[in-house]
Scaffold this motif. Sequence first.
Motif, PDB file in Angstrom:
ATOM      1  N   ARG A  76       0.856  -1.193   0.000  1.00 11.41           N
ATOM      2  CA  ARG A  76       0.000   0.000   0.000  1.00 11.41           C
ATOM      3  C   ARG A  76       0.890   1.241   0.000  1.00 11.41           C
ATOM      4  O   ARG A  76       1.568   1.509   0.991  1.00 11.41           O
ATOM      5  CB  ARG A  76      -0.928  -0.032   1.205  1.00 11.41           C
ATOM      6  N   THR A  77       0.878   1.960  -1.129  1.00  6.70           N
ATOM      7  CA  THR A  77       1.757   3.116  -1.289  1.00  6.70           C
ATOM      8  C   THR A  77       0.992   4.293  -1.885  1.00  6.70           C
ATOM      9  O   THR A  77      -0.067   4.129  -2.479  1.00  6.70           O
ATOM     10  CB  THR A  77       2.943   2.787  -2.220  1.00  6.70           C
ATOM     11  N   ALA A  78       1.562   5.457  -1.720  1.00 10.56           N
ATOM     12  CA  ALA A  78       1.055   6.670  -2.365  1.00 10.56           C
ATOM     13  C   ALA A  78       2.175   7.690  -2.390  1.00 10.56           C
ATOM     14  O   ALA A  78       3.150   7.586  -1.636  1.00 10.56           O
ATOM     15  CB  ALA A  78      -0.156   7.246  -1.615  1.00 10.56           C
ATOM     16  N   SER A  79       2.018   8.668  -3.264  1.00  9.16           N
ATOM     17  CA  SER A  79       2.895   9.832  -3.265  1.00  9.16           C
ATOM     18  C   SER A  79       2.111  10.990  -2.670  1.00  9.16           C
ATOM     19  O   SER A  79       0.882  10.959  -2.616  1.00  9.16           O
ATOM     20  CB  SER A  79       3.327  10.162  -4.689  1.00  9.16           C
ATOM     21  N   TRP A  80       2.850  12.002  -2.241  1.00 10.75           N
ATOM     22  CA  TRP A  80       2.156  13.118  -1.590  1.00 10.75           C
ATOM     23  C   TRP A  80       2.903  14.418  -1.826  1.00 10.75           C
ATOM     24  O   TRP A  80       4.055  14.442  -2.244  1.00 10.75           O
ATOM     25  CB  TRP A  80       2.008  12.861  -0.099  1.00 10.75           C
ATOM     26  N   GLY A  81       2.206  15.503  -1.533  1.00 14.20           N
ATOM     27  CA  GLY A  81       2.786  16.830  -1.541  1.00 14.20           C
ATOM     28  C   GLY A  81       1.893  17.745  -0.720  1.00 14.20           C
ATOM     29  O   GLY A  81       0.769  17.375  -0.368  1.00 14.20           O
ATOM     30  N   PHE A  82       2.396  18.918  -0.420  1.00 11.53           N
ATOM     31  CA  PHE A  82       1.582  19.878   0.318  1.00 11.53           C
ATOM     32  C   PHE A  82       2.084  21.282   0.029  1.00 11.53           C
ATOM     33  O   PHE A  82       3.198  21.486  -0.439  1.00 11.53           O
ATOM     34  CB  PHE A  82       1.598  19.603   1.827  1.00 11.53           C
ATOM     35  N   TYR A  83       1.218  22.246   0.281  1.00 18.48           N
ATOM     36  CA  TYR A  83       1.622  23.650   0.275  1.00 18.48           C
ATOM     37  C   TYR A  83       0.730  24.392   1.253  1.00 18.48           C
ATOM     38  O   TYR A  83      -0.363  23.942   1.595  1.00 18.48           O
ATOM     39  CB  TYR A  83       1.590  24.281  -1.122  1.00 18.48           C
ATOM     40  N   GLN A 132      15.577  19.446   5.162  1.00 20.84           N
ATOM     41  CA  GLN A 132      15.888  19.267   6.586  1.00 20.84           C
ATOM     42  C   GLN A 132      14.651  18.816   7.355  1.00 20.84           C
ATOM     43  O   GLN A 132      14.730  17.929   8.216  1.00 20.84           O
ATOM     44  CB  GLN A 132      16.422  20.569   7.176  1.00 20.84           C
ATOM     45  N   MET A 133      13.506  19.426   7.043  1.00 18.05           N
ATOM     46  CA  MET A 133      12.273  19.037   7.730  1.00 18.05           C
ATOM     47  C   MET A 133      11.903  17.597   7.391  1.00 18.05           C
ATOM     48  O   MET A 133      11.471  16.837   8.268  1.00 18.05           O
ATOM     49  CB  MET A 133      11.137  19.990   7.359  1.00 18.05           C
ATOM     50  N   ASN A 134      12.080  17.205   6.134  1.00 17.81           N
ATOM     51  CA  ASN A 134      11.801  15.823   5.748  1.00 17.81           C
ATOM     52  C   ASN A 134      12.648  14.849   6.563  1.00 17.81           C
ATOM     53  O   ASN A 134      12.156  13.808   7.019  1.00 17.81           O
ATOM     54  CB  ASN A 134      12.054  15.612   4.255  1.00 17.81           C
ATOM     55  N   ARG A 135      13.919  15.177   6.740  1.00 24.05           N
ATOM     56  CA  ARG A 135      14.786  14.302   7.542  1.00 24.05           C
ATOM     57  C   ARG A 135      14.288  14.229   8.985  1.00 24.05           C
ATOM     58  O   ARG A 135      14.336  13.168   9.615  1.00 24.05           O
ATOM     59  CB  ARG A 135      16.230  14.776   7.481  1.00 24.05           C
ATOM     60  N   ARG A 136      13.821  15.331   9.500  1.00 18.40           N
ATOM     61  CA  ARG A 136      13.274  15.348  10.859  1.00 18.40           C
ATOM     62  C   ARG A 136      12.121  14.348  10.993  1.00 18.40           C
ATOM     63  O   ARG A 136      11.937  13.723  12.030  1.00 18.40           O
ATOM     64  CB  ARG A 136      12.804  16.759  11.200  1.00 18.40           C
ATOM     65  N   PHE A 137      11.341  14.220   9.905  1.00 17.11           N
ATOM     66  CA  PHE A 137      10.219  13.286   9.894  1.00 17.11           C
ATOM     67  C   PHE A 137      10.627  11.886   9.426  1.00 17.11           C
ATOM     68  O   PHE A 137       9.780  11.042   9.211  1.00 17.11           O
ATOM     69  CB  PHE A 137       9.078  13.842   9.033  1.00 17.11           C
ATOM     70  N   ARG A 138      11.943  11.687   9.228  1.00 12.67           N
ATOM     71  CA  ARG A 138      12.545  10.395   8.893  1.00 12.67           C
ATOM     72  C   ARG A 138      12.336   9.961   7.440  1.00 12.67           C
ATOM     73  O   ARG A 138      12.452   8.773   7.128  1.00 12.67           O
ATOM     74  CB  ARG A 138      12.096   9.306   9.857  1.00 12.67           C
ATOM     75  N   PHE A 139      12.027  10.896   6.563  1.00 10.78           N
ATOM     76  CA  PHE A 139      12.016  10.572   5.141  1.00 10.78           C
ATOM     77  C   PHE A 139      13.451  10.332   4.696  1.00 10.78           C
ATOM     78  O   PHE A 139      14.378  11.004   5.160  1.00 10.78           O
ATOM     79  CB  PHE A 139      11.409  11.715   4.313  1.00 10.78           C
ATOM     80  N   VAL A 140      13.630   9.393   3.791  1.00 11.76           N
ATOM     81  CA  VAL A 140      14.937   9.060   3.244  1.00 11.76           C
ATOM     82  C   VAL A 140      14.991   9.559   1.801  1.00 11.76           C
ATOM     83  O   VAL A 140      14.059   9.331   1.031  1.00 11.76           O
ATOM     84  CB  VAL A 140      15.175   7.534   3.296  1.00 11.76           C
ATOM     85  N   ILE A 159      11.847  11.119  -2.235  1.00 11.88           N
ATOM     86  CA  ILE A 159      11.893  10.832  -0.797  1.00 11.88           C
ATOM     87  C   ILE A 159      10.909   9.708  -0.492  1.00 11.88           C
ATOM     88  O   ILE A 159       9.946   9.501  -1.238  1.00 11.88           O
ATOM     89  CB  ILE A 159      11.555  12.076   0.061  1.00 11.88           C
ATOM     90  N   ALA A 160      11.155   8.993   0.579  1.00 15.15           N
ATOM     91  CA  ALA A 160      10.255   7.912   0.976  1.00 15.15           C
ATOM     92  C   ALA A 160      10.303   7.742   2.496  1.00 15.15           C
ATOM     93  O   ALA A 160      11.331   7.978   3.135  1.00 15.15           O
ATOM     94  CB  ALA A 160      10.644   6.602   0.300  1.00 15.15           C
ATOM     95  N   LEU A 161       9.162   7.345   3.024  1.00 10.18           N
ATOM     96  CA  LEU A 161       9.048   7.023   4.447  1.00 10.18           C
ATOM     97  C   LEU A 161       8.278   5.720   4.567  1.00 10.18           C
ATOM     98  O   LEU A 161       7.138   5.617   4.100  1.00 10.18           O
ATOM     99  CB  LEU A 161       8.313   8.141   5.197  1.00 10.18           C
ATOM    100  N   ASP A 162       8.907   4.716   5.168  1.00 13.75           N
ATOM    101  CA  ASP A 162       8.244   3.440   5.425  1.00 13.75           C
ATOM    102  C   ASP A 162       7.503   3.510   6.745  1.00 13.75           C
ATOM    103  O   ASP A 162       7.948   4.177   7.688  1.00 13.75           O
ATOM    104  CB  ASP A 162       9.264   2.301   5.474  1.00 13.75           C
ATOM    105  N   ARG A 163       6.405   2.785   6.804  1.00 14.80           N
ATOM    106  CA  ARG A 163       5.580   2.750   8.019  1.00 14.80           C
ATOM    107  C   ARG A 163       6.433   2.471   9.262  1.00 14.80           C
ATOM    108  O   ARG A 163       6.288   3.136  10.288  1.00 14.80           O
ATOM    109  CB  ARG A 163       4.495   1.674   7.875  1.00 14.80           C
ATOM    110  N   ALA A 164       7.334   1.514   9.179  1.00 12.56           N
ATOM    111  CA  ALA A 164       8.135   1.105  10.343  1.00 12.56           C
ATOM    112  C   ALA A 164       9.091   2.207  10.803  1.00 12.56           C
ATOM    113  O   ALA A 164       9.511   2.202  11.958  1.00 12.56           O
ATOM    114  CB  ALA A 164       8.925  -0.166  10.010  1.00 12.56           C
ATOM    115  N   ASP A 165       9.414   3.136   9.908  1.00  8.43           N
ATOM    116  CA  ASP A 165      10.394   4.167  10.244  1.00  8.43           C
ATOM    117  C   ASP A 165       9.775   5.493  10.687  1.00  8.43           C
ATOM    118  O   ASP A 165      10.494   6.402  11.073  1.00  8.43           O
ATOM    119  CB  ASP A 165      11.295   4.442   9.032  1.00  8.43           C
TER     120      ASP A 165
END
Length: 169
Positions: A76-83, A132-140, A159-165
């Motif tokens: 189960r995956t998706a891409s995302w963005g925000f503004y 930097q903010m993405n890294r704070r949220f553990r995105f790789v 960038i990607a963030l796995d559920r476990a991370d």
Amino acid sequence: MLREATGDDVNLMLSWRNQEINRQVSRNSHEITPAEHARWWSGVRADESRRVLVYVRDGRPCGVVTFFDLRLTGPRTASWGFYLDAEGLAERGETLPAWLEIMREAVDHAFDELGLDRLDGEVLAHNTVVRQMNRRFRFVEGTPRDEFSDGREITVIPIALDRADRRRR
């Protein structure tokens, strides 16, 4: 708080997306016309693999989160963005808390509401603050790639963030 976007939000979303600060950190940096935006909105409403949510802070709409390429079978995956409404939040001195909150709520929505295993996205290389903010949220970050968009050369970093991370509250 995140809520589903409605037709009443369309003009607000367009005005925020066309703010200079948002355009400069987006793949498409041109000013979006009302006709382009209407076509996008029409397509989003008809596409089961997309979700558009409005971020509400203190009762005031002030941002947009989009989920796309949503796959709810197999992994189960998706891409995302925000503004954000960068100008309005800056005037009220709320930029950083809103930014932290929209990211936290988007990640929570992805994993808790949509039940994703992995959340993907992109960031432009020159957008060091978001990186930097993405890294704070553990995105790789993945391997950067150079592209041309709107007459300019950009470097896009997946960038990607796995559920476990994910960082839990």
